[in-house]
Structures are given as C-alpha cells and as structure tokens.
Design a protein around this motif. Structure first.
Motif, PDB file in Angstrom:
ATOM      1  N   MET A  56      -8.670 -17.798  81.989  1.00  0.00           N
ATOM      2  CA  MET A  56      -8.751 -18.807  81.461  1.00  0.00           C
ATOM      3  C   MET A  56     -10.421 -19.310  82.052  1.00  0.00           C
ATOM      4  SD  MET A  56      -7.391 -22.619  79.684  1.00  0.00           S
ATOM      5  CE  MET A  56      -8.226 -24.034  78.885  1.00  0.00           C
ATOM      6  N   THR A  57     -12.011 -19.694  81.731  1.00  0.00           N
ATOM      7  CA  THR A  57     -13.541 -20.190  82.518  1.00  0.00           C
ATOM      8  C   THR A  57     -13.598 -21.535  82.164  1.00  0.00           C
ATOM      9  OG1 THR A  57     -14.757 -19.565  81.004  1.00  0.00           O
ATOM     10  CG2 THR A  57     -13.541 -18.094  82.712  1.00  0.00           C
ATOM     11  N   ASN A  58     -13.891 -22.482  83.082  1.00  0.00           N
ATOM     12  CA  ASN A  58     -13.875 -23.575  82.666  1.00  0.00           C
ATOM     13  C   ASN A  58     -15.122 -24.487  83.166  1.00  0.00           C
ATOM     14  OD1 ASN A  58     -12.947 -26.383  81.522  1.00  0.00           O
ATOM     15  ND2 ASN A  58     -13.071 -27.140  83.331  1.00  0.00           N
ATOM     16  N   THR A  59     -16.079 -24.692  81.436  1.00  0.00           N
ATOM     17  CA  THR A  59     -17.076 -24.303  82.541  1.00  0.00           C
ATOM     18  C   THR A  59     -17.849 -27.202  82.035  1.00  0.00           C
ATOM     19  OG1 THR A  59     -18.334 -22.869  81.819  1.00  0.00           O
ATOM     20  CG2 THR A  59     -19.760 -25.162  81.838  1.00  0.00           C
ATOM     21  N   LEU A  60     -18.396 -27.366  82.940  1.00  0.00           N
ATOM     22  CA  LEU A  60     -18.727 -28.773  83.025  1.00  0.00           C
ATOM     23  C   LEU A  60     -19.842 -29.206  81.900  1.00  0.00           C
ATOM     24  CD1 LEU A  60     -17.375 -31.087  84.472  1.00  0.00           C
ATOM     25  CD2 LEU A  60     -19.058 -31.528  86.186  1.00  0.00           C
ATOM     26  N   LEU A  61     -19.269 -29.501  81.070  1.00  0.00           N
ATOM     27  CA  LEU A  61     -20.536 -30.186  80.085  1.00  0.00           C
ATOM     28  C   LEU A  61     -19.998 -31.425  79.683  1.00  0.00           C
ATOM     29  CD1 LEU A  61     -20.108 -26.917  77.946  1.00  0.00           C
ATOM     30  CD2 LEU A  61     -21.503 -27.135  79.371  1.00  0.00           C
ATOM     31  N   GLY A  62     -21.028 -32.113  79.173  1.00  0.00           N
ATOM     32  CA  GLY A  62     -21.586 -33.604  78.240  1.00  0.00           C
ATOM     33  C   GLY A  62     -20.881 -33.388  76.969  1.00  0.00           C
ATOM     34  N   LEU A  63     -20.736 -34.103  76.311  1.00  0.00           N
ATOM     35  CA  LEU A  63     -19.581 -34.321  75.481  1.00  0.00           C
ATOM     36  C   LEU A  63     -19.747 -33.504  73.900  1.00  0.00           C
ATOM     37  CD1 LEU A  63     -16.578 -34.838  74.504  1.00  0.00           C
ATOM     38  CD2 LEU A  63     -17.668 -37.289  73.795  1.00  0.00           C
ATOM     39  N   ASN A  64     -21.807 -34.804  73.945  1.00  0.00           N
ATOM     40  CA  ASN A  64     -22.322 -34.072  72.971  1.00  0.00           C
ATOM     41  C   ASN A  64     -22.620 -32.025  73.172  1.00  0.00           C
ATOM     42  OD1 ASN A  64     -22.295 -36.925  72.203  1.00  0.00           O
ATOM     43  ND2 ASN A  64     -24.671 -36.970  73.136  1.00  0.00           N
ATOM     44  N   ILE A  65     -22.491 -31.818  74.196  1.00  0.00           N
ATOM     45  CA  ILE A  65     -22.995 -30.373  74.020  1.00  0.00           C
ATOM     46  C   ILE A  65     -21.610 -29.310  73.771  1.00  0.00           C
ATOM     47  CG2 ILE A  65     -23.688 -28.653  76.096  1.00  0.00           C
ATOM     48  CD1 ILE A  65     -25.428 -30.591  77.219  1.00  0.00           C
ATOM     49  N   THR A  66     -20.293 -29.864  74.501  1.00  0.00           N
ATOM     50  CA  THR A  66     -19.063 -30.057  73.992  1.00  0.00           C
ATOM     51  C   THR A  66     -19.019 -29.702  72.897  1.00  0.00           C
ATOM     52  OG1 THR A  66     -18.462 -30.499  75.988  1.00  0.00           O
ATOM     53  CG2 THR A  66     -16.513 -29.430  74.967  1.00  0.00           C
ATOM     54  N   TYR A  67     -19.033 -30.957  72.390  1.00  0.00           N
ATOM     55  CA  TYR A  67     -18.815 -30.383  70.401  1.00  0.00           C
ATOM     56  C   TYR A  67     -19.546 -29.300  70.021  1.00  0.00           C
ATOM     57  CZ  TYR A  67     -15.400 -33.977  69.426  1.00  0.00           C
ATOM     58  OH  TYR A  67     -14.525 -34.765  69.324  1.00  0.00           O
ATOM     59  N   GLU A  68     -21.391 -29.358  70.359  1.00  0.00           N
ATOM     60  CA  GLU A  68     -22.481 -28.112  69.876  1.00  0.00           C
ATOM     61  C   GLU A  68     -21.659 -26.690  70.357  1.00  0.00           C
ATOM     62  OE1 GLU A  68     -25.802 -27.874  68.052  1.00  0.00           O
ATOM     63  OE2 GLU A  68     -24.110 -30.282  67.162  1.00  0.00           O
ATOM     64  N   SER A  69     -21.406 -26.991  71.575  1.00  0.00           N
ATOM     65  CA  SER A  69     -21.354 -25.542  71.445  1.00  0.00           C
ATOM     66  C   SER A  69     -19.781 -25.248  71.202  1.00  0.00           C
ATOM     67  CB  SER A  69     -20.852 -25.264  73.248  1.00  0.00           C
ATOM     68  OG  SER A  69     -21.463 -25.504  74.144  1.00  0.00           O
ATOM     69  N   LEU A  70     -18.825 -25.600  70.629  1.00  0.00           N
ATOM     70  CA  LEU A  70     -17.763 -25.383  70.243  1.00  0.00           C
ATOM     71  C   LEU A  70     -17.970 -24.806  68.869  1.00  0.00           C
ATOM     72  CD1 LEU A  70     -15.766 -28.896  70.819  1.00  0.00           C
ATOM     73  CD2 LEU A  70     -14.529 -26.146  71.078  1.00  0.00           C
ATOM     74  N   LYS A  71     -19.117 -26.186  68.052  1.00  0.00           N
ATOM     75  CA  LYS A  71     -19.797 -25.369  67.106  1.00  0.00           C
ATOM     76  C   LYS A  71     -20.284 -24.577  66.577  1.00  0.00           C
ATOM     77  CE  LYS A  71     -23.436 -27.077  64.275  1.00  0.00           C
ATOM     78  NZ  LYS A  71     -24.816 -28.090  63.666  1.00  0.00           N
ATOM     79  N   ASN A  72     -21.157 -24.022  67.225  1.00  0.00           N
ATOM     80  CA  ASN A  72     -22.370 -22.456  68.029  1.00  0.00           C
ATOM     81  C   ASN A  72     -20.924 -21.220  68.197  1.00  0.00           C
ATOM     82  OD1 ASN A  72     -23.996 -23.466  67.233  1.00  0.00           O
ATOM     83  ND2 ASN A  72     -24.552 -24.370  68.608  1.00  0.00           N
ATOM     84  N   GLY A  73     -19.755 -21.744  68.882  1.00  0.00           N
ATOM     85  CA  GLY A  73     -18.974 -20.432  69.257  1.00  0.00           C
ATOM     86  C   GLY A  73     -19.581 -20.293  70.764  1.00  0.00           C
ATOM     87  N   GLN A  74     -19.531 -21.015  71.387  1.00  0.00           N
ATOM     88  CA  GLN A  74     -20.198 -21.046  73.052  1.00  0.00           C
ATOM     89  C   GLN A  74     -19.623 -21.508  73.595  1.00  0.00           C
ATOM     90  OE1 GLN A  74     -23.872 -23.101  72.921  1.00  0.00           O
ATOM     91  NE2 GLN A  74     -24.951 -21.088  73.224  1.00  0.00           N
ATOM     92  N   VAL A  75     -18.090 -22.373  73.254  1.00  0.00           N
ATOM     93  CA  VAL A  75     -16.818 -22.751  73.879  1.00  0.00           C
ATOM     94  C   VAL A  75     -15.649 -22.185  73.168  1.00  0.00           C
ATOM     95  CG1 VAL A  75     -15.555 -24.963  74.830  1.00  0.00           C
ATOM     96  CG2 VAL A  75     -17.830 -24.453  75.179  1.00  0.00           C
ATOM     97  N   ASP A  76     -14.900 -22.389  73.244  1.00  0.00           N
ATOM     98  CA  ASP A  76     -13.348 -21.736  72.910  1.00  0.00           C
ATOM     99  C   ASP A  76     -12.280 -22.863  72.774  1.00  0.00           C
ATOM    100  OD1 ASP A  76     -14.151 -19.169  72.353  1.00  0.00           O
ATOM    101  OD2 ASP A  76     -12.898 -18.867  74.287  1.00  0.00           O
ATOM    102  N   VAL A  77     -12.011 -23.786  73.714  1.00  0.00           N
ATOM    103  CA  VAL A  77     -11.159 -25.229  72.736  1.00  0.00           C
ATOM    104  C   VAL A  77     -11.533 -26.365  73.837  1.00  0.00           C
ATOM    105  CG1 VAL A  77      -8.829 -23.266  72.601  1.00  0.00           C
ATOM    106  CG2 VAL A  77     -10.059 -23.707  74.792  1.00  0.00           C
TER     107      VAL A  77
END
Length: 308
Positions: A56-77
C-alpha cells in the motif's frame, strides 16, 4: 454439472486471488490530506495489508485532487470521506458513481467551528455570535489546508452569520493548531475549524459552536467517516473491498493514536503499529471473511506477525 462447476469457481474466486482479483490489486494506492486521523487509519490499513501480502502506498493530495484521482482511477482508496460535509461539496461524484463507498470506518465524529471554552463563557456560543466580537477575533477564522475549507469560504462569500468581511486563514492542520496553542497561551480569542477525534479535545478546553448546520450539518457537524474507492474497485478487488468494509475504528482509539503522533512524536506508522499490538482483538473483525493475497485465511497469517 455445469452449475456445479460455476459454484466451485465462485468459491475459489473468493478464497484465492488467482481468480478473484485483477493483477492491479496487488498494490493499493491511497491518498490523504495530511490529516493526522487519516494518516493513522491509512497506516493501520497498510500494516495489516502488508502482512496479507499486499503493498500500500500513500500520496499526499488536496481534497479536490483526491476526488478527481479516484474518478480517473489514479488512486484506489481514500479513508477520509467525512460526511455530510464532503457529500455536499462532492455530491456529483456520488450521484454519477465517480466514486464508490466501501464502508464506514468511524461513527460519532464531529466537524465544525470551535473556540476556547473561555471564549464561549464570554458569550460566543454559536456562529451568529462571532460577528458581535469581530474585533476580538481580528475578523479571522483559522482553517486547515486549501481544498478543505470550502464550507467556510462559501459562508464568508455569502455573508452568512454577518461574516462577509472576514478572512478564512488557510494553512494546515499543524499550522492551525500552532495558532490555537499560541492564542490559548496568550489568553487571546480565536475561532478555528475543530473536529473529533483529535487530541485537541484532550489538550485544550474547547467548545464547539452551534448554528453551523448549513455549513457542516446538524449536531455540531455530527459526522461519520467512510472509506471510498475508485469506480469498479470492489468488483476488481473483492478481497480488498471486504477488508476495507470491515475496517472500523472508534473515537477513543483514534484520539489515543493521534496523541501519540502529535504529542509524543511518533510517526503515524509507529502509532498504528502500537495500537494494533495493544488491541489485537480487533484483527478478528477486520479480517472476517478476508484472505491473504495467496488465498490463506488472513487472520491466521496476520495475527502472529503483528502481535508478537
């Protein structure tokens, strides 16, 4: 015979990863905003998952970017879906199934504006009281990192509660708490974004303000925290989806773990490991119906590795 074969394959798909999981499931990509509570819970998940054979790897992201990254499949959970606040701000992501909910990992949380109790005793009990003491507060509200203060920014922009000319000071959780500590030490007035669980509730006498239902929801921003994932994650990774659905915490445990991080200087992983070792009984609930990556019962593999 065909029905029997399908049933057997379905059973194998649940108990072993060769049939159940997409190859991408071996590595879980998570995100957080630098929030201590999410760092604690995410590191807890990472420790258990590594003992199960995952990475499991963790990336520090802003909240808006986190949601976009989930939507685009760049973040899993993402283990930090504070609701109802985020469900309002990011409603489109839920309405359009751009993210999917795996489970609730905390109940009994709260998230709204707070003041030192001495300030409350001087007459500040709710959002509508703030404007009457504008000079005392310097017309400032202290928030956390950019992307997480939108309800406050919208409130000020709309002039609700008489706060149109106020400033929302955006920094970080640590930066905001430094301001709180400084103000308390100097007997100065401050209003800030407060929440539970957090050791601020143990370290300071603070009072949560009423009247912020439009900004943060009822019951002083009464909240639950959910674990959400990219679209299709549960179908692709059913074993991991089961684990994240099971993974739940409580207020007292998170307060204790966050105090280890913020007050005792432990990093989030060390604090998470200490809590797992102190409460090994939780592993049974977290790993109910879950296997290791190679298909063995997860509890049998994980408990000896993490509690000795």
């Amino acid at each position: 015979m065909k029905t029997m074969i399908v049933a057997v394959l379905a059973g194998l798909a649940w108990s072993g990863t060769a049939l159940a999981e997409d190859a991408s499931c071996a590595r879980i990509r998570s995100a957080d905003m630098g929030w201590t509570d999410i760092a604690l819970t995410t590191n807890t998940a990472a420790i258990v998952l590594e003992a199960m054979g995952y990475e499991m790897t963790n990336t520090l992201l802003g909240l808006n970017i986190t949601y976009e990254s989930l939507k685009n499949g760049q973040v899993d959970v993402f283990l930090g879906n504070w609701r109802p606040a985020q469900d309002i701000e990011f409603k489109a992501y839920y309405d359009n199934s751009w993210v999917e909910v795996l489970g609730t990992n905390l109940t009994g949380a709260k998230y709204t504006l707070a003041v030192p109790t001495e300030v409350a005793e001087a007459g500040v009990h709710g959002f509508d009281d703030l404007a009457h003491f504008a000079d005392k507060f310097g017309r400032r509200i202290y928030g956390i990192e950019p992307g997480s203060n939108q309800p406050l920014l919208d409130m000020v922009a709309a002039g609700r509660h008489g706060l149109k000319d106020w400033e929302v000071v955006e920094s970080s959780e640590q930066g905001m708490l430094a301001q709180v500590q400084r103000a308390v030490a100097r007997d100065q007035w401050i209003v800030f974004l407060g929440w539970q669980p957090h050791p601020m509730n143990l370290n300071y006498r603070i009072t949560y303000l009423s009247g912020g239902d439009e900004e943060f929801g009822p019951d002083f921003g009464g909240s639950t925290v959910r674990t959400i994932a990219r679209p299709g994650y549960a179908a692709a990774c059913p074993n991991l989806a089961r684990f994240f659905a099971n993974l739940a915490f409580d207020i007292d445990t998170e307060n204790a773990g966050m105090q280890m991080i913020l007050d005792q200087g432990l990093d989030a992983r060390a604090a998470a490991a200490a809590l797992i070792k102190a409460r090994p009984d939780r592993l049974a609930a977290w790993l109910d119906g879950v296997t290791t990556r190679d298909g063995r019962p997860a509890l049998d593999a994980v408990r000896p590795a993490l509690t000795r």
